[in-house]
Design an enzyme around this catalytic site. Sequence first.
Site, PDB file in Angstrom:
ATOM      1  N   ALA A 101      -3.074  -1.827   0.166  1.00  0.00           N
ATOM      2  CA  ALA A 101      -2.745  -0.973  -0.978  1.00  0.00           C
ATOM      3  C   ALA A 101      -1.655  -1.607  -1.837  1.00  0.00           C
ATOM      4  O   ALA A 101      -1.751  -1.622  -3.072  1.00  0.00           O
ATOM      5  CB  ALA A 101      -2.297   0.404  -0.491  1.00  0.00           C
ATOM      6  N   TYR A 102      -0.627  -2.123  -1.193  1.00  0.00           N
ATOM      7  CA  TYR A 102       0.487  -2.703  -1.938  1.00  0.00           C
ATOM      8  C   TYR A 102       0.044  -3.943  -2.716  1.00  0.00           C
ATOM      9  O   TYR A 102       0.367  -4.092  -3.898  1.00  0.00           O
ATOM     10  CB  TYR A 102       1.621  -3.049  -0.978  1.00  0.00           C
ATOM     11  CG  TYR A 102       2.931  -3.333  -1.671  1.00  0.00           C
ATOM     12  CD1 TYR A 102       3.677  -2.294  -2.218  1.00  0.00           C
ATOM     13  CD2 TYR A 102       3.417  -4.630  -1.785  1.00  0.00           C
ATOM     14  CE1 TYR A 102       4.877  -2.545  -2.870  1.00  0.00           C
ATOM     15  CE2 TYR A 102       4.621  -4.891  -2.433  1.00  0.00           C
ATOM     16  CZ  TYR A 102       5.343  -3.848  -2.967  1.00  0.00           C
ATOM     17  OH  TYR A 102       6.534  -4.100  -3.619  1.00  0.00           O
TER      18      TYR A 102
END
Length: 298
Positions: free
Chosen positions: A152-153
Site C-alpha cells: 500500500a505504501y
Amino acid sequence: MSRVSLEGQVAVVTGGARGVGELLARKLSARGAKVALLGLEPELLKEVSGRLHTESDWWHVDVTDHEAMARVAGEVKERFGKVDVVVANAGVAAGGPFADSDPVAWRRVIEVNLIGGAVTGRAFLPVLTESRGYFLQIASLAAITPAPMMSAYCASKSGVEAFAHSLRAEVGHKGVGVGVGYLSWTDTDMVRGADQDDVMRELRQRLPWPSNRTYPLGPAVDRIVAGIERRSAHVYAQWWLRGMQSVRGYLPGVIATVGRREMRRFEPRLSGVRTGLVGAGGAADEQERTESDRATTA
C-alpha cells in the site's frame, strides 16, 4: 538554482502535528515564513503553532475530504492574504503481507497518501496560481523502489510521484512550481511504529546499505527546506537518494529475486505481523475515523 527568500511568504504544511511536518513548520518559520498547519490532532497543532517564531495558525482537517480542504484553503487565504508554498506531507503507513492485510487499513494508506495529496493540490492550486507559488509533494524511497510487505505504501508513494510530475507539466506555464520530495527511513513516529514489529524491523535491517539505516530528522528536513527555497523539481532528504534514480529501472527485478528469498525465510512468522496503520499518526487517523463514524450514526 538560486534560492528564494522565505521571509514574509505563507507556507501551508499538511500533517503538521508531528514528525517531518512539525519540524518543517519550525524551520520555515525560523526563515521568516508565516505558517498554516493542517492535520488531525488539534491539541498538537495548536501547540506547534504556538511555538513558531512567526505568525501562524492551524486547521483541524482530513486531507481526504475535498470539500473541507477547499473550505480551509479559502480560510487560509483570508487569514494570511495569500499562499506561496504548499507542502503535501500528511501520510500514514501499514505493513505486512498483502494477502493478509486489513483491507480498510490498506485502502486508507492510499486515501491519505495519494488521494490526500491530490485533494491538497486541488484545493490550493487556485491560490498558488495567484501567487505563482510552489507545491511540494512528499513522496519516498518507496516511490523509487518496490518493497515486499509494503504494497500500500509503495503504491501510494509511486502514485503521488506520478501525480506531481503530471501536475508540473500542467501548471508550469502559469508560473507554479511543483516538486517531489524523497525520503528514506527517517526518525519519525511512523518509522518507529513500524519498527515495533519484529519481522518488519528485521526485514529492514537486512536491506543493503545505505537503505537499511534510520536517518536523523533534522538534516532531512534541512534538505527539504533548501528544496523549497530553490523551488526544486526533485528534493532528496538523504544524499544518496539522487543516485537511486539512475538505477530504478533495474530495481523491480532485483527486489523480486531477493524478496523471494527473504519471504521464504520469514514466512513462518508472517502471520504475527500487525496489519493496521502504524505509529502515532496512524493511531490519530484511526481515532478520527472512529469518532466520525460515531457522529454519523448518532
